[in-house]
Design an enzyme around this catalytic site. Sequence first.
Site, mmCIF file in Angstrom:
data_model
loop_
_atom_site.group_PDB
_atom_site.id
_atom_site.type_symbol
_atom_site.label_atom_id
_atom_site.label_comp_id
_atom_site.label_asym_id
_atom_site.label_seq_id
_atom_site.Cartn_x
_atom_site.Cartn_y
_atom_site.Cartn_z
ATOM 1 N N VAL A 102 -7.361 -3.137 4.960
ATOM 2 C CA VAL A 102 -6.116 -2.518 4.507
ATOM 3 C C VAL A 102 -4.974 -3.316 5.112
ATOM 4 O O VAL A 102 -5.020 -3.692 6.287
ATOM 5 C CB VAL A 102 -6.018 -1.045 4.945
ATOM 6 C CG1 VAL A 102 -4.705 -0.430 4.474
ATOM 7 C CG2 VAL A 102 -7.205 -0.245 4.404
ATOM 8 N N CYS A 103 -3.957 -3.579 4.303
ATOM 9 C CA CYS A 103 -2.753 -4.252 4.787
ATOM 10 C C CYS A 103 -3.115 -5.600 5.428
ATOM 11 O O CYS A 103 -3.893 -6.371 4.862
ATOM 12 C CB CYS A 103 -2.015 -3.321 5.748
ATOM 13 S SG CYS A 103 -0.281 -3.725 6.038
#
Length: 228
Positions: A102-103
Amino acid sequence: MHQPYLIVFALYPGVTQLDFTGPLEFLSKLPRARCLLASRHGEAIRADGGVVFSDIARLSDIEHCDLLLVPGGLGTVEAMEDRAFLDELRRLAAGADYISSVCTGSLLLGAAGLLRGRRAACHWAWLDSLAAFGAQPCSDRIVMDGKLISGGGVTAGIDMALALMAKIAGRRFAQTVQLALEYAPAPPFASGRPELASPEVLAAARQRMDQMRDRREAAVVRAAAAML
């Protein structure tokens, strides 16, 4: 007896808590799911917003996982240069059914050598940095490339988790969990992507990001060089 479906969240100091707590809330609903927070030393982890997470496992004590999730955060710079941490990511990724990020967690997968020739997502402000690790940066909110599933910035982790749930347990199951948790985003402002935000809002966001850009770009260069 059925074995638990082990989901490991690989944490480090300065991680963004929503990057993993959002996906954890959803993925924990998978049949037989066992969610495990882990760090290099098994120490308590302070997220970049100040929340402290305790009862953390030591990564080296985990023999195998079914799903590895690597979140992003302000601590990504230091984590990219922690060779032992990256070694643990490589080891667990080798036997996992799925590898996810994520990210800016995708930068850590890249630094671990797990993104060569693969399509991957990242936070919009750091997306171009993925190319240094031989990855193909993709601006989609969720990117699937084989067993690699990556999400864009922070809140994209929930969408990524639902996409993962659909692959693991089927679309209907994922949709049922989405309904149970009433995930029906309706943001008050249409400014969640650079192409949607006004020039003034985009400039202000970039100014905030620029405060750490030099450090992160230097860390990417060093991490990419260490892979050679």
